[in-house]
Design a protein around this motif. Structure first.
Motif, mmCIF file in Angstrom:
data_model
loop_
_atom_site.group_PDB
_atom_site.id
_atom_site.type_symbol
_atom_site.label_atom_id
_atom_site.label_comp_id
_atom_site.label_asym_id
_atom_site.label_seq_id
_atom_site.Cartn_x
_atom_site.Cartn_y
_atom_site.Cartn_z
ATOM 1 N N ALA A 53 0.826 -1.208 0.000
ATOM 2 C CA ALA A 53 0.000 0.000 0.000
ATOM 3 C C ALA A 53 0.865 1.265 0.000
ATOM 4 N N LEU A 54 1.916 1.272 0.813
ATOM 5 C CA LEU A 54 2.791 2.441 0.858
ATOM 6 C C LEU A 54 3.550 2.630 -0.450
ATOM 7 N N GLU A 55 4.004 1.533 -1.059
ATOM 8 C CA GLU A 55 4.690 1.644 -2.346
ATOM 9 C C GLU A 55 3.764 2.234 -3.402
ATOM 10 N N ALA A 56 2.502 1.804 -3.409
ATOM 11 C CA ALA A 56 1.531 2.329 -4.373
ATOM 12 C C ALA A 56 1.269 3.812 -4.118
ATOM 13 N N GLU A 57 1.163 4.183 -2.862
ATOM 14 C CA GLU A 57 0.911 5.583 -2.513
ATOM 15 C C GLU A 57 2.091 6.467 -2.909
ATOM 16 N N ILE A 58 3.300 6.010 -2.666
ATOM 17 C CA ILE A 58 4.497 6.773 -3.024
ATOM 18 C C ILE A 58 4.618 6.888 -4.534
ATOM 19 N N GLU A 59 4.333 5.798 -5.230
ATOM 20 C CA GLU A 59 4.384 5.823 -6.691
ATOM 21 C C GLU A 59 3.379 6.813 -7.253
ATOM 22 N N LEU A 60 2.186 6.838 -6.681
ATOM 23 C CA LEU A 60 1.160 7.788 -7.122
ATOM 24 C C LEU A 60 1.615 9.229 -6.859
ATOM 25 N N ALA A 61 2.139 9.481 -5.687
ATOM 26 C CA ALA A 61 2.598 10.833 -5.333
ATOM 27 C C ALA A 61 3.720 11.285 -6.248
ATOM 28 N N ASN A 62 4.594 10.366 -6.636
ATOM 29 C CA ASN A 62 5.717 10.717 -7.509
ATOM 30 C C ASN A 62 5.296 10.936 -8.950
ATOM 31 N N SER A 63 4.084 10.527 -9.307
ATOM 32 C CA SER A 63 3.625 10.677 -10.691
ATOM 33 C C SER A 63 3.115 12.069 -11.010
ATOM 34 N N PHE A 64 2.966 12.915 -10.001
ATOM 35 C CA PHE A 64 2.464 14.276 -10.224
ATOM 36 C C PHE A 64 3.579 15.223 -10.566
#
Length: 64
Positions: A53-64
């Protein structure tokens, strides 16, 4: 933990998280500014879920 290519579900739910999982979860929880996601007494399965879950959240945040 793994027997002939199959995971033992009981072991995954009751076994403590590994040392590697603990280090990774601690790092990811700090990186995501969610230190409450880390706890020392998590099961292997719960630690794996939180890491994912944290990896997905970090990946999403880095996509902006």
């Amino acid at each position: 933990m793994q027997v002939q290519g199959k995971y033992n579900a009981h072991v995954l739910l009751t076994e403590q998280m590994t040392r590697a999982q603990g280090f990774k979860l601690k790092r990811l929880s700090e990186e995501a500014y969610q230190p409450a996601q880390y706890a020392r007494d998590l099961s292997f399965a719960e630690a794996a879920r939180r890491i994912q879950a944290l990896e997905a959240e970090i990946e999403l945040a880095n996509s902006f």
